[in-house]
Structures are given as structure tokens and as C-alpha cells.
Scaffold this motif. Sequence first.
Motif, mmCIF file in Angstrom:
data_model
loop_
_atom_site.group_PDB
_atom_site.id
_atom_site.type_symbol
_atom_site.label_atom_id
_atom_site.label_comp_id
_atom_site.label_asym_id
_atom_site.label_seq_id
_atom_site.Cartn_x
_atom_site.Cartn_y
_atom_site.Cartn_z
ATOM 1 N N ALA A 75 28.814 46.597 41.554
ATOM 2 C CA ALA A 75 29.768 45.557 41.942
ATOM 3 C C ALA A 75 30.294 44.821 40.706
ATOM 4 N N ASP A 76 29.408 44.516 39.772
ATOM 5 C CA ASP A 76 29.825 43.854 38.523
ATOM 6 C C ASP A 76 30.793 44.728 37.738
ATOM 7 N N MET A 77 30.490 46.035 37.687
ATOM 8 C CA MET A 77 31.359 46.970 36.969
ATOM 9 C C MET A 77 32.729 47.045 37.638
ATOM 10 N N ILE A 78 32.767 47.088 38.976
ATOM 11 C CA ILE A 78 34.040 47.156 39.692
ATOM 12 C C ILE A 78 34.867 45.896 39.418
ATOM 13 N N LYS A 79 34.227 44.748 39.419
ATOM 14 C CA LYS A 79 34.938 43.490 39.164
ATOM 15 C C LYS A 79 35.582 43.514 37.776
ATOM 16 N N TYR A 80 34.823 43.961 36.782
ATOM 17 C CA TYR A 80 35.363 43.991 35.424
ATOM 18 C C TYR A 80 36.437 45.072 35.288
ATOM 19 N N ALA A 81 36.168 46.255 35.812
ATOM 20 C CA ALA A 81 37.116 47.367 35.675
ATOM 21 C C ALA A 81 38.431 47.066 36.377
ATOM 22 N N THR A 82 38.385 46.357 37.481
ATOM 23 C CA THR A 82 39.608 46.018 38.201
ATOM 24 C C THR A 82 40.542 45.191 37.319
ATOM 25 N N ILE A 83 39.983 44.269 36.586
ATOM 26 C CA ILE A 83 40.791 43.453 35.659
ATOM 27 C C ILE A 83 41.393 44.333 34.569
ATOM 28 N N VAL A 84 40.598 45.242 34.032
ATOM 29 C CA VAL A 84 41.078 46.146 32.984
ATOM 30 C C VAL A 84 42.188 47.049 33.524
ATOM 31 N N LEU A 85 42.009 47.593 34.727
ATOM 32 C CA LEU A 85 42.981 48.529 35.302
ATOM 33 C C LEU A 85 44.310 47.851 35.635
ATOM 34 N N GLU A 86 44.295 46.559 35.892
ATOM 35 C CA GLU A 86 45.536 45.837 36.187
ATOM 36 C C GLU A 86 46.497 45.846 35.001
ATOM 37 N N HIS A 87 45.973 46.053 33.802
ATOM 38 C CA HIS A 87 46.803 46.022 32.601
ATOM 39 C C HIS A 87 47.269 47.401 32.143
ATOM 40 N N PHE A 88 46.976 48.423 32.920
ATOM 41 C CA PHE A 88 47.475 49.756 32.588
ATOM 42 C C PHE A 88 48.995 49.767 32.743
ATOM 43 N N PRO A 89 49.692 50.559 31.922
ATOM 44 C CA PRO A 89 51.145 50.678 32.101
ATOM 45 C C PRO A 89 51.469 51.292 33.467
ATOM 46 N N LYS A 90 52.611 50.931 34.007
ATOM 47 C CA LYS A 90 52.996 51.428 35.324
ATOM 48 C C LYS A 90 53.084 52.952 35.359
ATOM 49 N N ASN A 91 53.471 53.563 34.254
ATOM 50 C CA ASN A 91 53.589 55.026 34.244
ATOM 51 C C ASN A 91 52.227 55.726 34.159
ATOM 52 N N GLN A 92 51.151 54.966 34.077
ATOM 53 C CA GLN A 92 49.804 55.545 34.045
ATOM 54 C C GLN A 92 48.991 55.127 35.267
ATOM 55 N N ARG A 93 49.661 54.812 36.343
ATOM 56 C CA ARG A 93 48.968 54.398 37.563
ATOM 57 C C ARG A 93 48.126 55.516 38.162
ATOM 58 N N VAL A 94 48.493 56.773 37.915
ATOM 59 C CA VAL A 94 47.696 57.878 38.448
ATOM 60 C C VAL A 94 46.295 57.843 37.850
ATOM 61 N N LEU A 95 46.200 57.646 36.542
ATOM 62 C CA LEU A 95 44.898 57.558 35.881
ATOM 63 C C LEU A 95 44.110 56.365 36.420
ATOM 64 N N ALA A 96 44.776 55.233 36.571
ATOM 65 C CA ALA A 96 44.111 54.038 37.108
ATOM 66 C C ALA A 96 43.625 54.300 38.536
ATOM 67 N N ASP A 97 44.449 54.969 39.328
ATOM 68 C CA ASP A 97 44.056 55.279 40.706
ATOM 69 C C ASP A 97 42.874 56.239 40.756
ATOM 70 N N MET A 98 42.840 57.206 39.850
ATOM 71 C CA MET A 98 41.706 58.146 39.802
ATOM 72 C C MET A 98 40.425 57.405 39.424
ATOM 73 N N MET A 99 40.544 56.448 38.521
ATOM 74 C CA MET A 99 39.379 55.668 38.123
ATOM 75 C C MET A 99 38.887 54.804 39.291
ATOM 76 N N ARG A 100 39.830 54.189 40.003
ATOM 77 C CA ARG A 100 39.452 53.395 41.183
ATOM 78 C C ARG A 100 38.763 54.269 42.223
ATOM 79 N N GLU A 101 39.293 55.466 42.415
ATOM 80 C CA GLU A 101 38.707 56.387 43.391
ATOM 81 C C GLU A 101 37.255 56.705 43.042
#
Length: 126
Positions: free
Chosen positions: A14-40
Motif C-alpha cells: 500500500a505504501d509503495m502504491i501511494k508513492y508510485a501513484t505520485i510518480v506516475l502522475e508526472h509521466f509524459p502523456k505520450n508514455q501513458r501506456v508504460l504508466a498504465d502497465m506499471m499500475r496494472e
Amino acid sequence: MNNDNGLIISKKHADMIKYATIVLEHFPKNQRVLADMMRECMYRGWRLIDQQQYQKDRLDTLRQLDFELRSLLSFVRLANDMGFIRGKPGEEKTASGKRSQYSILSALLVEEGRIVGGMIKKAQRV
């Protein structure tokens, strides 16, 4: 299995998800696929953590969880190499003196991996 390990891994994840979510919000829009794979990977891991708590034979589920954590760590390394996560491997602090995003996120994942590894060893002995 000691239920404490199940609670510890649940809190750590849960702690990792909270931190990673903040990090993933700053990914460029054209890299949302990578961010989505990480969330998955994060949420599949979350589900496996919950699932293993209700199983008698947890070994297969713990191995799947270990795979998800390793995959997520690989994605974090890739995102770091591509410049989407600040910091360099082995770099503990940035020039401003703060811990790098990469060092924090990878440390959280490595710690989770160690806990899961211990849970796997314990499940193999039973």
C-alpha cells in the motif's frame, strides 16, 4: 504461515502504491501506456496479496506475486532509463540533497521482494 507477514506485505505494498501513484502522475502523456502497465502490475500484486491470505497452499500465488514485483521493478528501471523517474541507479540523493524517486521506489520494491521471498521459503517448508 504467520499472518503478520501477510499484514506487513499488505502495508508495504500500500505504501509503495501511494508513492508510485505520485510518480506516475508526472509521466509524459505520450508514455501513458508504460504508466498504465506499471499500475496494472501494482494492482495485480495487490490482488495476489489478498488472495494468498485465504489460501491453504500459497506457494503458486506467492510466486506469481514475486513475478509481478520483479516485472514492476523492471518497468521502474525502464522508466528511469527513459528519464521519466528522477534519479540514477546507485544514486541515493539528488543534487538538492533529497532522495531520488528511483532510489525510493526501487528500495520499496526490493524490500517487498525480500518479504515475499521469505514467505515463499516458509511456504516451501510447510
